[in-house]
Design an enzyme around this catalytic site. Structure first.
Site, PDB file in Angstrom:
ATOM      1  N   LYS A  39       0.849  -1.206   0.000  1.00  0.00           N
ATOM      2  CA  LYS A  39       0.000   0.000   0.000  1.00  0.00           C
ATOM      3  C   LYS A  39       0.880   1.251   0.000  1.00  0.00           C
ATOM      4  O   LYS A  39       2.073   1.171   0.331  1.00  0.00           O
ATOM      5  CB  LYS A  39      -0.905  -0.027   1.233  1.00  0.00           C
ATOM      6  CG  LYS A  39      -0.144  -0.095   2.552  1.00  0.00           C
ATOM      7  CD  LYS A  39      -1.053  -0.457   3.718  1.00  0.00           C
ATOM      8  CE  LYS A  39      -0.318  -0.383   5.031  1.00  0.00           C
ATOM      9  NZ  LYS A  39      -1.100  -0.950   6.138  1.00  0.00           N
ATOM     10  N   ARG A 137     -11.115  -0.318  13.827  1.00  0.00           N
ATOM     11  CA  ARG A 137     -11.084   0.318  12.506  1.00  0.00           C
ATOM     12  C   ARG A 137     -12.154  -0.305  11.627  1.00  0.00           C
ATOM     13  O   ARG A 137     -13.230   0.250  11.502  1.00  0.00           O
ATOM     14  CB  ARG A 137      -9.671   0.169  11.912  1.00  0.00           C
ATOM     15  CG  ARG A 137      -9.352   1.147  10.835  1.00  0.00           C
ATOM     16  CD  ARG A 137      -7.864   1.265  10.565  1.00  0.00           C
ATOM     17  NE  ARG A 137      -7.237   0.019  10.107  1.00  0.00           N
ATOM     18  CZ  ARG A 137      -5.947  -0.063   9.772  1.00  0.00           C
ATOM     19  NH1 ARG A 137      -5.156   1.001   9.851  1.00  0.00           N
ATOM     20  NH2 ARG A 137      -5.425  -1.204   9.363  1.00  0.00           N
ATOM     21  N   HIS A 166      -6.544  -7.387  13.063  1.00  0.00           N
ATOM     22  CA  HIS A 166      -5.397  -6.468  13.044  1.00  0.00           C
ATOM     23  C   HIS A 166      -5.120  -6.002  14.475  1.00  0.00           C
ATOM     24  O   HIS A 166      -6.044  -5.755  15.245  1.00  0.00           O
ATOM     25  CB  HIS A 166      -5.706  -5.280  12.134  1.00  0.00           C
ATOM     26  CG  HIS A 166      -4.507  -4.425  11.808  1.00  0.00           C
ATOM     27  ND1 HIS A 166      -3.290  -4.943  11.428  1.00  0.00           N
ATOM     28  CD2 HIS A 166      -4.358  -3.080  11.801  1.00  0.00           C
ATOM     29  CE1 HIS A 166      -2.441  -3.952  11.197  1.00  0.00           C
ATOM     30  NE2 HIS A 166      -3.056  -2.804  11.422  1.00  0.00           N
ATOM     31  N   ARG A 225       1.742 -10.419   7.921  1.00  0.00           N
ATOM     32  CA  ARG A 225       1.616  -9.271   7.009  1.00  0.00           C
ATOM     33  C   ARG A 225       2.574  -8.138   7.395  1.00  0.00           C
ATOM     34  O   ARG A 225       2.152  -7.014   7.626  1.00  0.00           O
ATOM     35  CB  ARG A 225       0.182  -8.709   7.057  1.00  0.00           C
ATOM     36  CG  ARG A 225      -0.947  -9.721   6.919  1.00  0.00           C
ATOM     37  CD  ARG A 225      -2.297  -9.008   6.859  1.00  0.00           C
ATOM     38  NE  ARG A 225      -2.564  -8.174   8.014  1.00  0.00           N
ATOM     39  CZ  ARG A 225      -3.352  -8.503   9.041  1.00  0.00           C
ATOM     40  NH1 ARG A 225      -3.967  -9.672   9.062  1.00  0.00           N
ATOM     41  NH2 ARG A 225      -3.519  -7.658  10.043  1.00  0.00           N
ATOM     42  N   TYR A 269      16.444  31.127   3.629  1.00  0.00           N
ATOM     43  CA  TYR A 269      15.285  31.932   4.045  1.00  0.00           C
ATOM     44  C   TYR A 269      15.262  32.159   5.550  1.00  0.00           C
ATOM     45  O   TYR A 269      15.596  31.261   6.330  1.00  0.00           O
ATOM     46  CB  TYR A 269      13.989  31.208   3.681  1.00  0.00           C
ATOM     47  CG  TYR A 269      13.695  31.130   2.210  1.00  0.00           C
ATOM     48  CD1 TYR A 269      13.614  32.274   1.428  1.00  0.00           C
ATOM     49  CD2 TYR A 269      13.474  29.897   1.606  1.00  0.00           C
ATOM     50  CE1 TYR A 269      13.319  32.190   0.072  1.00  0.00           C
ATOM     51  CE2 TYR A 269      13.171  29.800   0.255  1.00  0.00           C
ATOM     52  CZ  TYR A 269      13.100  30.952  -0.507  1.00  0.00           C
ATOM     53  OH  TYR A 269      12.809  30.857  -1.843  1.00  0.00           O
ATOM     54  N   CYS A 316      14.608  24.618   1.903  1.00  0.00           N
ATOM     55  CA  CYS A 316      13.727  25.291   0.944  1.00  0.00           C
ATOM     56  C   CYS A 316      12.845  24.251   0.258  1.00  0.00           C
ATOM     57  O   CYS A 316      12.950  23.062   0.528  1.00  0.00           O
ATOM     58  CB  CYS A 316      14.543  26.036  -0.110  1.00  0.00           C
ATOM     59  SG  CYS A 316      15.816  27.115   0.551  1.00  0.00           S
ATOM     60  N   MET A 317      12.000  24.703  -0.657  1.00  0.00           N
ATOM     61  CA  MET A 317      11.120  23.774  -1.355  1.00  0.00           C
ATOM     62  C   MET A 317      11.930  22.728  -2.145  1.00  0.00           C
ATOM     63  O   MET A 317      11.601  21.543  -2.127  1.00  0.00           O
ATOM     64  CB  MET A 317      10.184  24.531  -2.297  1.00  0.00           C
ATOM     65  CG  MET A 317       9.196  23.632  -3.010  1.00  0.00           C
ATOM     66  SD  MET A 317       8.181  24.515  -4.198  1.00  0.00           S
ATOM     67  CE  MET A 317       7.040  25.367  -3.125  1.00  0.00           C
ATOM     68  N   ASP A 318      12.987  23.189  -2.804  1.00  0.00           N
ATOM     69  CA  ASP A 318      13.706  22.313  -3.726  1.00  0.00           C
ATOM     70  C   ASP A 318      15.196  22.159  -3.419  1.00  0.00           C
ATOM     71  O   ASP A 318      15.896  21.426  -4.111  1.00  0.00           O
ATOM     72  CB  ASP A 318      13.594  22.860  -5.157  1.00  0.00           C
ATOM     73  CG  ASP A 318      12.189  23.311  -5.471  1.00  0.00           C
ATOM     74  OD1 ASP A 318      11.285  22.454  -5.405  1.00  0.00           O
ATOM     75  OD2 ASP A 318      11.985  24.511  -5.734  1.00  0.00           O
TER      76      ASP A 318
END
Ligand SMILES: *Cc1c(COP(=O)(O)O)cnc(C)c1O
Length: 376
Positions: A39, A137, A166, A225, A269, A316-318
């Site tokens: 998943k 759940r 579970h 699992r 920044y 930073c973002m990148d």
């Protein structure tokens, strides 16, 4: 050599996945089957490649959380049984049947809906019943499992293949949690006994996630699992070494720029970091938009040839910056390990601890922009 070239990439060590499955097998013994949860794109590792590698390494089942994830595996040619951990809405049931994805059935209403859909499509769909023994759940109460089975039995279009539960605190060493897990397993056993007494064969029994594989031998039943453990992390750091697994994901980037800065000059920044003395600063093309949490700013040290260099200033973002020190031998273009390389490197668990989360969230958070590069 690497397929898609980008300075920042997630190297997926399939040979470590295989070794981790071998360690899990050693732990559980020869009998129980292994289901590998893929998943969330295999916890960020890439569901199709991981799914294929897991099956080659002996896993009998894969598991997904959404129908769409199951379809992705089928469209890649995977024919192994695929368990569906979360519940779809009725509109998705045709795809569940068409793509032969095995749902966990929690109640009679769902059994009717999926039974009818399979009937209309002229198919026989395997299903597992899900008993809620304390996770809260999805699942039926243990005392209603027999009723649920009768609802399934009414549909020749459904093949009841297994019975699952579970565990909610299987990764905890706290005595209350341990007692709770034992109670969950006891409830599961009682429900299964009642089904048998009712004349039914409950099929493949399964309960164990990673925590239970490490801590509860009595949770293995017919199938386990483990997700996180397969991807190379113990369920909690204090349980490392019991099942010796290695991180499958290595997040790598490169030094793309190096400059000298003088004492007092600021980096990034917000100017939260100023050089205390003359030093060399390296710039790396990875940021929070790749999944490197911004909250790691100023907390993490990254690894170049096994030596750690601290992140300085805001992520930073990148991009982000590391302090290479005054007389560093580090050259421009050198590879940098963010996590998961050798034993000297940080791990996703280290990053998780620094920002108060779990390793799952770190590997799942490494997003699409970061190419996955598979090594076998
Ligand atoms: C995600 C999941 C697992 C695997 O959990 P890990 O902690 O990664 O081992 C097992 N079973 C179910 C139902 C799950 O949703």
């Amino acid at each position: 050599m690497w397929g898609i070239m980008r300075a920042t990439r997630a190297i997926i060590h399939l040979e470590r996945l295989k070794a981790n499955l071998a360690e899990i097998r050693k732990r559980i013994g020869p009998k129980p089957a292994i289901c590998i949860p893929v998943k969330a794109d295999a916890y960020g590792h890439g569901a199709v490649r991981v799914g294929i590698a897991a099956i080659k390494a002996g896993a009998k089942f894969l598991a997904v959380a959404s129908v769409q994830e199951g379809i992705e595996l089928r469209e890649a040619g995977i024919v192994a049984p695929i368990l569906l951990f979360s519940l779809p809405i009725p509109e998705e049931l045709e795809d569940v049947v068409r793509f032969h994805i095995t749902p966990l059935v929690p109640d009679a209403e769902f059994a009717h809906l999926v039974g009818k859909t399979a009937e209309q499509l002229g198919e026989v769909l395997p299903v597992h019943i899900k008993i809620d023994t304390g996770m809260g759940r999805i699942g039926c109460r243990p005392e209603t499992a027999l009723e649920l089975v009768k609802a399934i039995e009414a549909y020749p279009s459904l093949h009841w293949e297994g019975t699952a539960t579970h565990l909610s605190v299987a990764d905890s060493l706290d005595p209350d949690d341990r007692a709770y897990t034992e109670k969950q397993l006891e409830r599961f056993n009682e429900a299964v006994d009642r089904l048998r007494q009712g004349g039914y064969n409950p099929g493949i029994l399964h309960a164990a996630n990673s925590g239970a594989v490490v801590l509860y031998e009595n949770s293995y039943f017919d199938m386990v699992r483990p997700g996180l453990l397969a991807y190379g992390y113990p369920p909690i750091p204090s349980l490392s070494g019991i099942v010796p697994v290695k991180p499958v994901m290595e997040l790598q980037t490169h030094v793309v720029f190096v400059k000298r800065v003088h004492s007092g000059e600021s980096i990034s920044y917000g100017r939260i970091w100023k050089a205390p003395q003359e030093t060399s600063i390296g710039t790396l093309p990875i940021g929070y938009a790749d999944g490197l949490p911004r909250r790691l700013s100023g907390k993490l040290s990254l690894s170049i040839k096994g030596v750690r260099y601290p992140l300085v200033g805001r992520i930073c973002m990148d991009q982000c910056m590391i302090d290479l020190g005054r007389d560093s031998p580090v050259q421009r273009w050198e590879p940098v390990t963010v996590f998961g390389g050798t034993e000297a490197d940080p791990t996703a668990a280290d990053l998780a601890e620094l920002v108060g989360t779990i390793p799952y969230e770190i590997t799942c958070g490494i997003n699409k922009r970061v190419p996955r590069v598979y090594v076998e």
